[in-house]
Design a protein around this motif. Structure first.
Motif, short mmCIF file in Angstrom:
data_model
loop_
_atom_site.label_atom_id
_atom_site.label_comp_id
_atom_site.label_asym_id
_atom_site.label_seq_id
_atom_site.Cartn_x
_atom_site.Cartn_y
_atom_site.Cartn_z
N GLY A 5 33.98 53.82 52.50
CA GLY A 5 35.10 54.30 51.71
C GLY A 5 36.01 53.21 51.19
N VAL A 6 35.47 52.00 50.99
CA VAL A 6 36.26 50.87 50.52
C VAL A 6 36.06 50.70 49.01
CG1 VAL A 6 36.64 48.38 50.71
CG2 VAL A 6 36.12 49.73 52.74
N ILE A 7 37.13 50.38 48.31
CA ILE A 7 37.08 50.20 46.86
C ILE A 7 36.74 48.75 46.54
CG2 ILE A 7 38.39 50.36 44.70
CD1 ILE A 7 40.31 52.29 46.26
N TRP A 8 35.67 48.54 45.79
CA TRP A 8 35.33 47.21 45.30
C TRP A 8 36.26 46.88 44.14
CZ3 TRP A 8 32.03 43.02 45.96
CH2 TRP A 8 31.83 42.18 44.86
N VAL A 9 36.95 45.74 44.22
CA VAL A 9 37.81 45.32 43.12
C VAL A 9 36.95 44.63 42.07
CG1 VAL A 9 39.69 43.80 42.41
CG2 VAL A 9 39.88 45.13 44.52
N SER A 10 36.90 45.22 40.89
CA SER A 10 36.18 44.62 39.77
C SER A 10 37.11 43.60 39.12
CB SER A 10 35.78 45.69 38.76
OG SER A 10 34.95 46.66 39.37
N VAL B 8 32.53 46.57 35.83
CA VAL B 8 33.20 47.64 36.58
C VAL B 8 32.17 48.25 37.53
CG1 VAL B 8 34.47 49.80 36.47
CG2 VAL B 8 34.73 48.12 34.64
N HIS B 9 32.39 48.07 38.80
CA HIS B 9 31.49 48.64 39.82
C HIS B 9 32.21 49.78 40.54
CE1 HIS B 9 28.27 45.76 39.41
NE2 HIS B 9 29.14 44.76 39.47
N VAL B 10 31.45 50.80 40.88
CA VAL B 10 32.00 52.01 41.49
C VAL B 10 31.50 52.14 42.92
CG1 VAL B 10 32.07 54.53 41.36
CG2 VAL B 10 32.15 53.17 39.25
#
Length: 277
Positions: free
Chosen positions: A161-166, A180-182
């Protein structure tokens, strides 16, 4: 529909007092109120240097309140650069922003790791531990070394549940690619500018971020964002090129490019001040 929140990395920029910019004639204690009239989100930088107390966050809510506004909170450097947090640091980092949550203004936490944070076993274990301590909260992680820029890393982030910073970095090599990665329903994009000459040699963050994007570059990012519209419920886009007010010029460009593609951008109604934006 994906809601897009546009803003800047920090709001306490004294060079925005220049003629025609948003803080012209504005007292420092009114910066946030003025900022929130123009932008829907901000990335709080001050928490990197010292974790604000609850009363400080209450003051931020008052100054920016009454609007559809979000604040992403950068983790203190003890978590990302020193990497020696104590339980008391976790307690303060998690509890102090409670006024933002109560007001519906809390965005993700941001863990901004330095380039020296390579993908080693030790660092992977540390990141896993940090992720576990922030479980239940939106946590966006920026890792600047290219060794992390791998599908299996993002798959692991998605699992936890961690957001990858693009990112958008200058084309100097050795850092993640500008895509932009999701990894979940929330996306996070940081635009650092493309000042190749000062990225490594710059003496300050202001010097490294001294770059104004062109309209074509903003169109390029709008296209990339449009491709993930069906995959995200929210996307935060923060411009780090705040030096000389570059971000103030670039945000309207990106907003226009996004809206031209039918995307939903959260936009406050600015006061009629005659200033930029």
């Amino acid at each position: 529909m994906m809601n897009i929140w546009l803003g800047c990395g920090g709001y306490s920029n004294d060079d925005w007092t220049a003629e025609g910019l948003i803080y012209e004639g504005v007292k420092k204690d009114a910066y946030l109120q003025t900022y929130a009239e123009h932008f829907a989100a901000v990335e709080l930088n001050s928490s990197f240097y010292a974790i604000p107390g609850i009363k400080a966050f209450e003051g931020m809510v008052r100054r920016a309140g009454g609007r559809d506004f979000r604040m992403a909170v950068k983790l203190n450097r003890v978590f990302t650069h020193d990497r020696a947090p104590q339980d008391s640091d976790f307690d303060r980092m998690l509890q102090s922003p409670e006024p933002l949550r109560d007001a519906g203004m809390m965005g993700p936490y941001l863990a901004q790791f330095p380039y020296s944070f390579h993908r080693t076993r030790e660092n992977r274990l540390y990141l896993a531990e940090l992720t576990e301590r922030f479980a239940g909260h939106e946590l966006a992680v920026e890792v600047r070394h290219a060794s992390w820029d791998r599908p299996e890393v993002r798959e692991g982030m998605a699992e936890y549940g961690v957001i990858w910073v693009s990112p958008d970095y200058p084309p100097v090599g050795g850092m993640p690619e500008p895509q932009v990665h999701v990894t979940g329903e929330v996306g996070y994009l940081r635009l650092h500018g493309r000042n190749e000459g000062s990225w490594w040699e710059g003496q300050s963050a202001a010097e490294r971020h001294d770059y104004r994007y062109s309209r074509a570059e903003m169109d390029e990012w709008a296209e990339k964002i449009a491709l993930v519209e069906g995959d995200l419920s929210e996307l935060y886009v923060f411009f780090q090129n705040t030096t000389k007010g570059h971000a103030l010029h670039n945000i309207p460009m990106l907003r226009e490019a996004l809206e031209a593609r039918g995307l939903s951008v959260i936009t406050p109604q600015p006061a009629d001040t005659g200033r930029l934006l």
